[in-house]
Motif scaffolding. Structure first.
Motif, short mmCIF file in Angstrom:
data_model
loop_
_atom_site.label_atom_id
_atom_site.label_comp_id
_atom_site.label_asym_id
_atom_site.label_seq_id
_atom_site.Cartn_x
_atom_site.Cartn_y
_atom_site.Cartn_z
N VAL A 9 0.84 -1.21 0.00
CA VAL A 9 0.00 0.00 0.00
C VAL A 9 0.87 1.25 0.00
N ILE A 10 1.91 1.26 0.83
CA ILE A 10 2.81 2.42 0.89
C ILE A 10 3.51 2.64 -0.45
N THR A 11 3.93 1.56 -1.08
CA THR A 11 4.59 1.67 -2.39
C THR A 11 3.65 2.27 -3.43
N ASN A 12 2.40 1.81 -3.44
CA ASN A 12 1.42 2.33 -4.40
C ASN A 12 1.09 3.79 -4.13
N LEU A 13 0.97 4.17 -2.85
CA LEU A 13 0.70 5.57 -2.51
C LEU A 13 1.86 6.48 -2.95
N THR A 69 8.69 -4.43 -7.25
CA THR A 69 7.82 -5.62 -7.21
C THR A 69 7.82 -6.19 -5.79
N LEU A 70 6.89 -7.13 -5.52
CA LEU A 70 6.82 -7.76 -4.21
C LEU A 70 8.12 -8.48 -3.88
N PHE A 71 8.70 -9.14 -4.87
CA PHE A 71 9.96 -9.86 -4.66
C PHE A 71 11.07 -8.89 -4.27
N GLN A 72 11.14 -7.75 -5.00
CA GLN A 72 12.18 -6.76 -4.69
C GLN A 72 12.01 -6.20 -3.27
#
Length: 466
Positions: free
Chosen positions: A166-170, A186-189
């Motif tokens: 969520v923080i990444t998208n915001l 990405t989630l993996f990163q």
């Protein structure tokens, strides 16, 4: 004036006669206490097995042809009824003589009725603990299941990942609005970033260190540990009901480092005479006999027992178990239930006295150890029991109330240290402490009111670790 006098007179009469008018009705609780204090030494607790005395279950039916008062009279003084020629009393005497039933002249009719209520309840099972209650108690002891904590941990981990996304998208949305370039990971990163990896490693080190230290501190500290033993030995029966002194069986406690586990020969001091237990009948005592080769059928020790075949040994003890079953049930030959009892009890004998290393029932009983200190700790029973004059219960709890023995104290270093700080040394009439002249003088002058174990060096490291 006259009215008040009459009221006062009635009040005094009530005070005098009320205890006789208001009496507790016969009840199972009173019967249980009466049985424990008067009857349990000779009669089986399950009310179904014969012990020193006959099984008490079904007593009312056996006396149904006679007035209730005859049963009361038998319980109060059986020998008087036998002497008077009472048919039922004489019949019972012929079955169980020369064992004499102890008289209980102080038992009231209500006392006896309470006893009968308790005996009937134990006989038909209505007073036995309910399985659901026992299960609930056990569940309450276990506390919260560990899987709940693991589930909570997994939920928090998933929540952390979701919040990170969520923080990444915001941040990405905010950068777009401001016209800035923002590389959305990405989630993996995210999971393999330095911050996450560093936190995981840090948490692993902390958790590993905590687990290692906690397990090391808890080594040998098994408070509440109560393993199943090869023989169902009840301290409640032996130390509590029959008042057998702890040091009669654990005679090493007063003279050596170890309290010692009693050998089967110690058991035989009593159980050559008491051959049928009040709770388990022949089931547990037969294990003692089989371990040392005692033949209860003819009261002899079998010659060359160690070399006897298991089949020959089985025939000896199967006969003993079967004969007692017949006696309890007044049968002439074993029925199917009797055959099942014999087979079941013998299989338990073999199971209890043999294992992968010990293939034969002959030989010592291998008890499960309960109290165990680490190898680097020195503890001497004689120092505490003979010199310190401590009661066994101070460390082992109220063993006389334990049907299954368990570890009462944590036996940790902190527990021992606190005991040494608080326990007063018994200087009076104790030759061992005669050399502590200064302390004796201070006690005599009133300068000191007590001497603790700490005062005489009880906290010195080398006392327990050397």
């Amino acid at each position: 004036m006259i009215r008040n006098t009459i009221k006062n007179l009635l009040f005094l009469i009530a005070l005098v006669f009320m205890p006789f008018l208001i009496q507790a009705q016969p009840n199972a609780d009173e019967g249980k206490e009466l049985f424990k204090n008067n009857c349990a030494q000779c009669h089986a607790k399950n009310m179904k097995s014969a012990a020193t005395g006959p099984a008490l279950g079904g007593m009312e039916e056996r006396w149904a042809d006679y007035p209730r008062e005859d049963l009361y009279a038998w319980i109060r003084n059986s020998q008087a009824q036998i002497a008077s020629g009472h048919p039922k009393a004489v019949e019972l005497w012929n079955q169980y003589k020369p064992v004499v039933m102890q008289p209980f002249p102080n038992l009231t009719d209500d006392n006896i009725e309470s006893l009968i209520i308790y005996i009937n309840g134990m006989y038909d099972g209505s007073l036995l603990p309910k399985q659901d209650t026992a299960a609930a108690t056990e569940a309450a002891k276990q506390g919260t299941p560990s899987w709940i904590y693991y589930l909570l941990l997994a939920f928090l981990a998933i929540l952390s990942v979701v919040l990170a996304r969520v923080i990444t998208n915001l941040n990405f949305i905010a950068a777009k609005k401001e016209g800035r370039d923002y590389e959305r990971k990405t989630l993996f990163q995210t999971l393999t970033s330095k911050g996450v990896v560093g936190f995981v490693l840090f948490a692993a080190v902390i958790l590993g260190g905590y687990t290692t230290v906690n397990n090391a501190v808890s080594l040998g500290r098994q408070q509440g540990y109560a393993p199943d033993q090869p023989i169902k030995f009840s301290h409640e029966t032996h130390a509590g009901l029959h008042k057998i002194d702890c040091q009669y069986c654990h005679d090493g406690a007063r003279r050596s480092k170890h309290a010692v586990i009693p050998s089967a020969n110690t058991c035989m001091n009593c159980h050559r005479a008491i051959k049928v237990g009040t709770t388990y009948g022949t089931a547990e005592l037969t294990k003692i006999y089989a371990s040392i080769g005692y033949n209860p059928n003819d009261n002899t020790y079998m010659e060359d027992y160690n070399n006897m075949s298991q089949e020959d040994i089985r025939s000896v003890y199967s006969k003993w178990i079967g004969d007692n079953y017949l006696t309890e049930n007044q049968l002439e030959t074993l029925d199917k239930e009797g055959e099942r009892v014999v087979e079941e009890q013998w299989s338990h004998v073999v199971e209890s006295l043999t294992n992968e290393q010990k293939k034969k029932v002959q030989g010592p009983i291998e008890w499960e150890r309960i109290h165990n200190l680490p190898d680097h700790v020195y503890f001497n029973h004689a120092q505490h029991v003979a010199v310190g004059q401590l009661e066994c219960q101070q460390c082992h709890g109220t063993v006389e109330e334990m049907p299954v023995l368990e570890q009462h104290a944590p036996l940790s270093m902190g527990w021992c240290v606190n005991c040494h700080r608080q326990t007063e040394v018994k200087f009076a009439s104790n030759e061992y402490y005669k050399s502590y002249e200064l302390f004796h003088e201070e006690l005599a002058s009133g300068k000191r009111d007590k001497v603790t174990v700490e005062d005489i060096g009880g906290l010195e490291c080398q006392k327990c670790h050397y």
